[in-house]
Design an enzyme around this catalytic site. Structure first.
Site, PDB file in Angstrom:
ATOM      1  N   GLY A  70       0.845  -1.200   0.000  1.00 23.91           N
ATOM      2  CA  GLY A  70       0.000   0.000   0.000  1.00 23.91           C
ATOM      3  C   GLY A  70       0.875   1.242   0.000  1.00 23.91           C
ATOM      4  N   THR A  71       1.976   1.164   0.722  1.00 26.29           N
ATOM      5  CA  THR A  71       2.914   2.293   0.780  1.00 26.29           C
ATOM      6  C   THR A  71       3.419   2.624  -0.617  1.00 26.29           C
ATOM      7  OG1 THR A  71       3.592   1.695   3.015  1.00 26.29           O
ATOM      8  CG2 THR A  71       5.137   3.040   1.737  1.00 26.29           C
ATOM      9  N   ASN A 148      -6.282   5.317   9.541  1.00 26.75           N
ATOM     10  CA  ASN A 148      -5.840   4.045  10.112  1.00 26.75           C
ATOM     11  C   ASN A 148      -5.743   4.064  11.635  1.00 26.75           C
ATOM     12  OD1 ASN A 148      -3.687   5.788   8.919  1.00 26.75           O
ATOM     13  ND2 ASN A 148      -2.421   4.566  10.288  1.00 26.75           N
ATOM     14  N   GLN A 176      -7.610   1.360   4.552  1.00 21.39           N
ATOM     15  CA  GLN A 176      -8.367   0.904   5.726  1.00 21.39           C
ATOM     16  C   GLN A 176      -9.873   0.842   5.474  1.00 21.39           C
ATOM     17  OE1 GLN A 176      -7.351  -0.441   8.450  1.00 21.39           O
ATOM     18  NE2 GLN A 176      -5.179   0.065   8.460  1.00 21.39           N
ATOM     19  N   SER A 196      -4.275  -2.058   0.011  1.00 16.72           N
ATOM     20  CA  SER A 196      -3.240  -2.986   0.467  1.00 16.72           C
ATOM     21  C   SER A 196      -3.901  -4.310   0.824  1.00 16.72           C
ATOM     22  CB  SER A 196      -2.535  -2.406   1.686  1.00 16.72           C
ATOM     23  OG  SER A 196      -1.639  -3.358   2.206  1.00 16.72           O
ATOM     24  N   HIS A 198      -3.027  -6.911   2.669  1.00 21.41           N
ATOM     25  CA  HIS A 198      -2.988  -7.553   3.996  1.00 21.41           C
ATOM     26  C   HIS A 198      -3.969  -6.964   4.995  1.00 21.41           C
ATOM     27  CE1 HIS A 198      -0.155  -4.811   6.429  1.00 21.41           C
ATOM     28  NE2 HIS A 198      -0.105  -4.288   5.227  1.00 21.41           N
ATOM     29  N   THR A 234       9.470  -8.124 -12.110  1.00 21.36           N
ATOM     30  CA  THR A 234       8.669  -9.331 -12.315  1.00 21.36           C
ATOM     31  C   THR A 234       7.610  -9.432 -11.226  1.00 21.36           C
ATOM     32  OG1 THR A 234      10.561 -10.372 -13.341  1.00 21.36           O
ATOM     33  CG2 THR A 234       8.803 -11.843 -12.590  1.00 21.36           C
ATOM     34  N   CYS A 322       3.417   1.622  12.219  1.00 21.48           N
ATOM     35  CA  CYS A 322       4.655   2.274  11.801  1.00 21.48           C
ATOM     36  C   CYS A 322       5.167   3.224  12.867  1.00 21.48           C
ATOM     37  CB  CYS A 322       4.423   3.053  10.505  1.00 21.48           C
ATOM     38  SG  CYS A 322       3.416   2.139   9.350  1.00 21.48           S
TER      39      CYS A 322
HETATM   40  N1  PLP Z   1      -2.321   3.531   4.278  1.00 20.80           N
HETATM   41  C1  PLP Z   1      -2.987   3.193   5.379  1.00 20.80           C
HETATM   42  C2  PLP Z   1      -4.178   3.985   5.782  1.00 20.80           C
HETATM   43  C3  PLP Z   1      -2.574   2.100   6.145  1.00 20.80           C
HETATM   44  O1  PLP Z   1      -3.222   1.770   7.256  1.00 20.80           O
HETATM   45  C4  PLP Z   1      -1.441   1.366   5.705  1.00 20.80           C
HETATM   46  C5  PLP Z   1      -0.949   0.212   6.498  1.00 20.80           C
HETATM   47  O2  PLP Z   1      -0.312   0.336   7.500  1.00 20.80           O
HETATM   48  C6  PLP Z   1      -0.786   1.752   4.542  1.00 20.80           C
HETATM   49  C7  PLP Z   1      -1.254   2.842   3.851  1.00 20.80           C
HETATM   50  C8  PLP Z   1       0.433   1.041   4.041  1.00 20.80           C
HETATM   51  O3  PLP Z   1       0.135  -0.229   3.535  1.00 20.80           O
HETATM   52  P1  PLP Z   1       1.305  -1.334   3.454  1.00 20.80           P
HETATM   53  O4  PLP Z   1       1.457  -1.881   4.824  1.00 20.80           O
HETATM   54  O5  PLP Z   1       0.812  -2.346   2.478  1.00 20.80           O
HETATM   55  O6  PLP Z   1       2.515  -0.639   2.974  1.00 20.80           O
END
Ligand code: PLP
Length: 380
Positions: A70-71, A148, A176, A196, A198, A234, A322
Site C-alpha cells: 500500500g505504501t 488508520n 483501511q 493494500s 494484507h 517481475t 509504523c
Molecule cells: N495507508 C494506510 C491507511 C494504512 O493503514 C497502511 C498500512 O499500514 C498503509 C497505507 C500502508 O500499507 P502497506 O502496509 O501495504 O505498505
C-alpha cells in the site's frame, strides 16, 4: 487463556480463499512476460487477478496496477502524478498515513509547496478546508478514505468534486476502508486510489493502485514494461493471486461484515465507556469504518497499557504500527488536539473477520481491569 487479536488494522490474518489461491500458483509460478507456455500460464493468472480486482473496483483491468505494498501504491500515486504534473502545489490532510506524508515531504524537499489541511477534534477534514487550500497551481489532492488510527471516514467524494473542478488530480488512500466501505473510484470521483491486500486478509507485500484511464503518471520504479509501464519488476504472482482472492471475498461479504463489526464495536465501546472512568472515544458520532475504535484513556501511558494487555492476551496497538515504539503521540493524535493526559493514553482496538462476540466481551473485561491496574501504578 486464548489470545484475542484486536489489531486487524495492522494486518488481518490470511483468508482461506487467499491462501488457496496462493498455493494454487506458488509452485508453478513463472514469469508472465515469457512467451513460452509456462509464461503464458503465468500471464493468465495475472490477467485473471487484475480482472478480479478491476471488477471489485468497478474499473477496467488496464486501470489496475499491482505494487509491492500500500505504501508503494501511495508513493506511485503522489510521486508519479507529481512527476507528470504541471502544478507545484499539493494538498494533503494532516492525518494521512506516513506513506502519503513521506511522499509529500519528498516533494516539498524538491521545491513543491505542500498544504496540510487541518482536521476537527473528531479527525474529519472539512471539504471547505481543502477548498480554501486549492490554488491555480494545485496539481494533486490526497485525502484518505478512512484513517488508520481513528477509523474516521473522510468526505472524499465532496473533496474530490471540489478539487477536480479546479483541475487537480485526486488520490485517496483507501487501504483501511476496503472490506467495509464502498471503495469504487468512480463513485468517489477520484483519479487514483490505493489499496493494500494484507488489511483484507490477503498477503502482506501486495498493493494496488487504481489509475483512472487517461491520468498522466510517471513510474517510480523504472525498468521493464510490467504493470502498464508503471511498476517495473517481475510480478509477485502468488501474492497477487492471493490479493485478488482476498479483495473479491472481502467485497462479497462487505455489507454483512460491516454490520456485524459495527455491532461488535458498539458492544466493545459501550462496555469500555461503562467500565472505565475517563475513557474518550474518538469520532464516536461521525462516520467511521466499523472495525476500528480509538480510545483515549486519561492518565495511562499507552506503552505500559499495551504491554500489560499483551500479557493478558489482548493484542492492540497505539495506532499506526509504523509509529510503534515511539513514546510521542502520533501526528494523528496531535492533529486531534487531545489534552495531554488523554493524548498519551490512546489505544486502537481493531476488529476483523475472525473477531467474535465472546472475544469482545472478554477483551472489554480485560481492558477495564488492566487500565485500573496500570493507572494505579502511576506514570512510568
Ligand atoms: N495507508 C494506510 C491507511 C494504512 O493503514 C497502511 C498500512 O499500514 C498503509 C497505507 C500502508 O500499507 P502497506 O502496509 O501495504 O505498505
Amino acid at each position: 487463556m486464548q489470545r484475542i487479536y484486536l489489531d486487524h488494522a495492522a494486518t488481518s490474518p490470511l483468508r482461506p480463499e487467499a491462501r488457496a489461491a496462493m498455493l494454487a500458483v506458488l509452485d508453478g509460478a513463472r514469469n508472465p512476460s515469457s512467451i513460452h507456455a509456462e509464461g503464458r500460464a503465468a500471464r493468465a493468472v495475472l490477467d485473471d487477478a487484475r480482472s478480479t480486482v478491476a471488477r471489485v473496483l468497478g474499473a477496467a483491468p488496464r486501470e489496475i496496477v499491482f505494487t509491492g505494498s500500500g505504501t508503494e501504491a501511495a508513493a506511485l500515486a503522489i510521486a508519479g502524478a507529481a512527476a507528470a504534473a504541471r502544478g507545484r502545489h499539493l494538498v494533503v490532510s494532516a492525518v494521512e498515513h506516513v506513506a502519503v506524508l513521506a511522499a509529500a515531504d519528498a516533494l516539498a524537499a524538491a521545491g513543491w509547496e505542500v498544504t496540510r489541511a487541518a482536521v476537527s477534534r473528531d479527525g474529519v477534514v472539512a471539504p471547505a478546508t481543502v477548498g480554501t487550500a486549492l490554488r491555480e497551481d494545485t496539481a494533486l489532492v490526497s485525502v484518505m478514505l478512512a484513517n488508520n488510527e481513528t477509523g474516521t471516514l473522510q468526505p472524499v467524494a465532496a473533496v474530490a468534486a471540489l478539487a477536480r473542478a479546479r483541475g487537480a488530480l485526486v488520490h485517496t488512500d483507501a487501504v483501511q476502508a476496503a472490506g467495509t466501505s464502498d471503495v469504487t473510484p468512480s463513485a468517489l470521483g477520484v483519479d487514483l486510489l490505493s489499496l493494500s491486500a494484507h488489511k483484507v486478509g490477503g498477503p502482506p507485500g501486495v498493493g494496488v493502485l487504481y489509475v483512472r484511464a487517461g491520468t498522466q503518471l510517471a513510474p517510480v520504479v523504472a525498468g521493464g514494461p510490467q504493470e502498464h509501464g508503471l511498476r517495473a519488476g517481475t510480478e509477485n504472482l502468488a501474492g497477487i493471486a492471493g490479493a485478488a482472492a482476498a479483495f473479491a471475498a472481502a467485497a462479497a461479504e462487505r455489507t454483512s461484515e460491516a454490520a456485524r463489526l459495527a455491532a461488535l464495536r458498539e458492544r466493545l465501546e459501550g462496555a469500555l465507556v461503562a467500565g472505565v472512568a475517563e475513557a474518550r472515544i474518538t469520532g464516536r458520532n461521525v462516520p467511521r469504518v466499523p472495525h476500528v475504535t480509538h480510545v483515549a484513556f486519561a492518565d495511562v501511558p499507552n506503552d505500559a497499557l499495551l504491554i500489560a494487555l499483551d500479557l493478558e492476551g489482548v493484542s492492540a496497538s497505539a495506532g499506526s504500527a509504523c509509529a510503534a515504539g515511539s513514546l510521542e503521540p502520533s501526528h494523528v493524535v496531535a492533529a486531534l488536539g487531545l489534552p495531554d493526559r488523554f493524548a498519551r493514553g490512546v489505544v486502537r482496538f481493531s476488529l476483523g473477520r475472525t473477531t467474535t462476540r465472546d472475544e469482545v466481551d472478554r477483551a472489554a473485561a480485560a481492558i477495564a481491569a488492566t487500565v485500573v491496574r496500570v493507572r494505579a501504578a502511576g506514570p512510568v
